[in-house]
Design a protein around this motif. Sequence first.
Motif, PDB file in Angstrom:
ATOM      1  N   LYS A 178     -62.692   6.385 -34.661  1.00  0.00           N
ATOM      2  CA  LYS A 178     -61.928   6.643 -35.171  1.00  0.00           C
ATOM      3  C   LYS A 178     -62.568   6.599 -36.984  1.00  0.00           C
ATOM      4  O   LYS A 178     -62.593   4.662 -36.661  1.00  0.00           O
ATOM      5  CB  LYS A 178     -61.072   6.612 -35.185  1.00  0.00           C
ATOM      6  CG  LYS A 178     -59.935   7.157 -36.622  1.00  0.00           C
ATOM      7  CD  LYS A 178     -58.024   7.134 -36.067  1.00  0.00           C
ATOM      8  CE  LYS A 178     -58.283   8.569 -35.080  1.00  0.00           C
ATOM      9  NZ  LYS A 178     -55.682   8.030 -34.811  1.00  0.00           N
ATOM     10  N   LEU A 179     -63.033   6.353 -37.498  1.00  0.00           N
ATOM     11  CA  LEU A 179     -63.364   6.042 -39.113  1.00  0.00           C
ATOM     12  C   LEU A 179     -63.038   6.106 -40.572  1.00  0.00           C
ATOM     13  O   LEU A 179     -62.751   7.127 -40.382  1.00  0.00           O
ATOM     14  CB  LEU A 179     -65.267   6.498 -39.136  1.00  0.00           C
ATOM     15  CG  LEU A 179     -66.209   6.667 -38.096  1.00  0.00           C
ATOM     16  CD1 LEU A 179     -67.681   6.476 -38.166  1.00  0.00           C
ATOM     17  CD2 LEU A 179     -66.176   4.423 -37.471  1.00  0.00           C
ATOM     18  N   LEU A 180     -63.006   5.419 -41.327  1.00  0.00           N
ATOM     19  CA  LEU A 180     -62.100   5.183 -42.405  1.00  0.00           C
ATOM     20  C   LEU A 180     -63.167   4.929 -43.930  1.00  0.00           C
ATOM     21  O   LEU A 180     -63.476   4.052 -43.685  1.00  0.00           O
ATOM     22  CB  LEU A 180     -60.846   4.345 -42.386  1.00  0.00           C
ATOM     23  CG  LEU A 180     -59.714   4.929 -43.824  1.00  0.00           C
ATOM     24  CD1 LEU A 180     -58.843   6.296 -43.591  1.00  0.00           C
ATOM     25  CD2 LEU A 180     -59.103   3.730 -44.011  1.00  0.00           C
ATOM     26  N   ASN A 181     -62.702   6.054 -44.423  1.00  0.00           N
ATOM     27  CA  ASN A 181     -63.956   5.905 -45.312  1.00  0.00           C
ATOM     28  C   ASN A 181     -63.590   5.304 -46.673  1.00  0.00           C
ATOM     29  O   ASN A 181     -62.062   5.278 -46.486  1.00  0.00           O
ATOM     30  CB  ASN A 181     -65.283   6.849 -45.883  1.00  0.00           C
ATOM     31  CG  ASN A 181     -64.743   8.815 -46.019  1.00  0.00           C
ATOM     32  OD1 ASN A 181     -63.182   8.623 -47.083  1.00  0.00           O
ATOM     33  ND2 ASN A 181     -64.708   9.562 -46.187  1.00  0.00           N
ATOM     34  N   LYS A 182     -64.199   4.771 -47.427  1.00  0.00           N
ATOM     35  CA  LYS A 182     -63.733   3.827 -48.996  1.00  0.00           C
ATOM     36  C   LYS A 182     -63.172   5.878 -49.705  1.00  0.00           C
ATOM     37  O   LYS A 182     -62.183   4.841 -50.839  1.00  0.00           O
ATOM     38  CB  LYS A 182     -65.354   4.068 -49.844  1.00  0.00           C
ATOM     39  CG  LYS A 182     -65.566   2.318 -49.025  1.00  0.00           C
ATOM     40  CD  LYS A 182     -66.781   2.084 -50.422  1.00  0.00           C
ATOM     41  CE  LYS A 182     -67.590   1.979 -49.873  1.00  0.00           C
ATOM     42  NZ  LYS A 182     -68.922   0.478 -50.225  1.00  0.00           N
ATOM     43  N   LYS A 183     -62.934   6.976 -48.834  1.00  0.00           N
ATOM     44  CA  LYS A 183     -61.987   7.851 -50.331  1.00  0.00           C
ATOM     45  C   LYS A 183     -61.283   7.704 -49.208  1.00  0.00           C
ATOM     46  O   LYS A 183     -60.266   8.825 -49.350  1.00  0.00           O
ATOM     47  CB  LYS A 183     -63.034   8.398 -50.111  1.00  0.00           C
ATOM     48  CG  LYS A 183     -63.707   8.894 -50.866  1.00  0.00           C
ATOM     49  CD  LYS A 183     -63.979  10.842 -51.214  1.00  0.00           C
ATOM     50  CE  LYS A 183     -65.945  10.498 -51.831  1.00  0.00           C
ATOM     51  NZ  LYS A 183     -66.427  11.812 -52.220  1.00  0.00           N
ATOM     52  N   ASN A 184     -60.861   7.086 -48.096  1.00  0.00           N
ATOM     53  CA  ASN A 184     -59.305   7.132 -47.114  1.00  0.00           C
ATOM     54  C   ASN A 184     -59.769   8.723 -46.485  1.00  0.00           C
ATOM     55  O   ASN A 184     -58.083   8.769 -46.209  1.00  0.00           O
ATOM     56  CB  ASN A 184     -58.448   7.218 -48.333  1.00  0.00           C
ATOM     57  CG  ASN A 184     -58.156   5.305 -48.487  1.00  0.00           C
ATOM     58  OD1 ASN A 184     -58.588   4.838 -47.669  1.00  0.00           O
ATOM     59  ND2 ASN A 184     -57.287   5.229 -49.554  1.00  0.00           N
TER      60      ASN A 184
END
Length: 594
Positions: free
Chosen positions: A369-375
């Motif tokens: 599960k990844l969280l990017n800079k845009k949440n």
Amino acid sequence: MNIKNFCIISHIDHGKSTLSKNIIEHILKNIKNKNKNIIDNIDIEQEKGITIKSKNIKLEYFTKNKKYILNLIDTPGHIDFLNEVYKYVNACEGCLLLIDSTKGIQAQTISLYNYIKKKKKEILIIVNKIDSKNSNVNKTLEEIKKILKININDIILCSAKKNIGINNIIKNIIKKIPNPQKENNNLLKVLIIDSWKDSFNGIVYLIKLENGFLYKNIILKNINNIKFKIKEIGIINYNNKKIKTNYINIGDIGWILIDNKIILKPGDYLLDIKIINLNKYKNNYKLIPKVYRNIYTEKNENYNKLEKIIEELYLNNQILHINKYKSNIFGIGFKCGFLGIFHSNIIKEIIIKKYKLNIIMTKTNIIYKLLNKKNEIIKTDSFVNIDKNDIKIIKEPIYICRIFSPLKYIGKINELCLYNRCKYIKYNILNSLNKIEIIIYIPMYELMNIFFNEIKSISNGYASIYYKFYKFKENKLKFLEVMINKIKINELTTIVNDKNYIKISNNIINNLLKNIKRKNFNLKIQVLINNKIIKSKIIKQFRKNVTEKCYGGDINRKNKLLKKQKIGKKKMFKISSKNININNEIKKIITTYD
């Protein structure tokens, strides 16, 4: 009519299939030409000595002038196929829980027992292998009493191999397992248990008639109000053959053919068209893949054949997730979800041996599960199209793992836990039973790739484990990438942690050095962690001795040839490094570098 639906369940190698065969033979002792391989009738099952698919056999048993229908289901024991077990427990009124008296209670035994209790099914505890030299019946009974809290007077002793206690087991099945209960109305309820593809008839569904009276040509509907006409119905007899019948009684297990191309899944219902409230029949039976692997053919022209095989396996072997997938290296194939590494290897063998098709199956991939800079949350097992610079948090799947082992292996198990990022939840030493119970949190990568096999090895097979998903958790995880001459090989991108990144990077480089052939220019291999180079190796170019024929004479002639060669090498490198054709050479690495 008296119907007894029951399944035989246990930890792997506790004797389920042997017991099933002997129960069948005991009931059919006067019948000739019986199928000797009623239970494990798949080639790979016979070869490996394990059960992969559950089998339902319908038997008629007469005692005291009464006729009983016994629907016996033999289930797999390997943990990768636990969902297959749960599926049949839900369709039965009773379960025979088998315990090996040479090994006693194991982790999976406890989990199976708790699941049966939760589902409020009748349980018959059977202690098997009492004839074995290594059998310790008294100790096993003591474990059952203390751990499962069961009165030992209710436990049945047997030896499936030597046919000891079989008659007593059948008597207890008749006496204790209840008949299916019908509802006050006669409205039809048909539970889908399983499915497979028949060469002549299409999709065959294994069903349990939970209510009503089922016959041919009747029209039913699913919860989406789509109508289905029942074309054929029948049962599976003692010889594992489909027998057509005119009807199926309430509570019985049989098979059906339908006239609709919509594929029904285990847990789906076909219902009487008079039923109005359909929401309560929603399918709650869900299978979640634990690992993903890509499947490709060795020859691209066999793709259509592979597609048909995958569709057929989807019906009967629980390939849980199928998507077409294109790789720059392998071509077009399928991304498939599996219940575990063992499950994926079994599917690979079935495709190669049963369907006679050579395939390539890539390394195991785990869902992160990844969280990017845009949440935004991204769930993925592939990092080919992921912008690594845009990811700020990586979460990995964590499992709760129960270990049950003889006390003498405690040191080695603790050491194994220490080196595999485990966190202790419970540590229970059962001195009176000379056993230990350990419950831990463990990351899925270590569980699947290291822990599961290692714990069997260090305990000589006596330690057992049971695991289930807990949650995704943020840990110190990093992207590992590989570049060859500054070109990223996306298929080798993976996620590593502080403890395994050195080992994995060394494995990748060693495999590349071993498999990639030398070129006419240097190949520079670099391993990067979060865009920082941590290891680098060069596969040296071939070099022709252009001055070989220049013996004696002016040195300027030699220098002129060397300068010309140097210019040619630079030109070749500029052209070739932009289009490195090493696909065939790294296929093997992509499938094995874990």
